[in-house]
Design an enzyme around this catalytic site. Structure first.
Site, PDB file in Angstrom:
ATOM      1  N   ASP A   1       0.927  -1.248  -0.033  1.00  0.00           N
ATOM      2  CA  ASP A   1      -0.058   0.086   0.076  1.00  0.00           C
ATOM      3  C   ASP A   1       0.896   1.315  -0.031  1.00  0.00           C
ATOM      4  OD1 ASP A   1      -2.248  -1.432  -0.039  1.00  0.00           O
ATOM      5  OD2 ASP A   1      -2.641  -1.313   2.185  1.00  0.00           O
TER       6      ASP A   1
ATOM      7  N   ASP B   1      -7.154  -1.474  -4.214  1.00  0.00           N
ATOM      8  CA  ASP B   1      -8.436  -0.965  -3.292  1.00  0.00           C
ATOM      9  C   ASP B   1      -9.347   0.141  -4.048  1.00  0.00           C
ATOM     10  OD1 ASP B   1      -7.230  -2.665  -1.445  1.00  0.00           O
ATOM     11  OD2 ASP B   1      -5.793  -0.920  -0.863  1.00  0.00           O
TER      12      ASP B   1
END
Length: 168
Positions: free
Chosen positions: A122, A140
């Site tokens: 991330d 995401d």
């Protein structure tokens, strides 16, 4: 039916490719633990390894449970989405795009998890000052966008059916 499946596969493959390209750039350009502020700090780039799901949900679960859910159940759900698009005569192209986004994001993160010892890369957060989102990635974003498209589609269908019921 075949065109919906092609749309689904195209969107899925595009999501996986874009997500992994972005993760590779983030890995090469960012230093773990150091945030890079962009747009006056509205966007922050910060490299982290996330063992959980979206926004680190489930990161605190016991390892066997997390592995079962994120490594075992996720691929089954992805296959189910593909089968639904392939077999459902009622699925629209918009649903194929939305489900392709969800499946593409899910597959991209699953591949990342397989290749990185159970963690996902991330690297993006947005916000103002101390009010920020969690750190996320493009997969995401694809999943959230796909879910929003599905919800919008469902809301539009509900409004249309309730509007037609009033005119009867």
């Amino acid at each position: 039916m075949r065109s919906r499946l092609l749309v689904f596969v195209f969107v899925l493959a595009t999501c996986v490719g874009c997500d992994h390209a972005a993760k590779q750039v983030a890995i090469e350009w960012l230093v773990a633990g150091r945030a890079l502020a962009l747009l006056g700090g509205f966007v922050q780039l910060e490299l982290v390894a996330n063992p959980g799901a979206f926004l680190s949900l489930g990161a605190g679960l016991p390892e066997p449970v997390r592995q079962l859910l994120l490594m075992g159940v996720v691929p089954l759900l992805l296959v189910a989405l593909g089968v639904f698009v392939w077999r459902s005569p009622a699925a629209t192209r918009l649903q194929a795009v939305a489900l392709g986004l969800v499946a593409g994001g899910g597959l991209a993160n699953w591949i990342d998890r397989v290749m990185d010892d159970g963690a996902v890369t991330d690297f993006v957060s947005v916000g103002f000052g101390p009010l920020r989102t969690g750190i996320f990635n493009l997969a995401d974003v694809a999943i959230v966008l796909g879910v929003l498209l599905l919800l919008r589609r469902g809301r539009g269908a509900t409004e249309a059916s309730s509007g037609s019921a009033r005119t009867r």
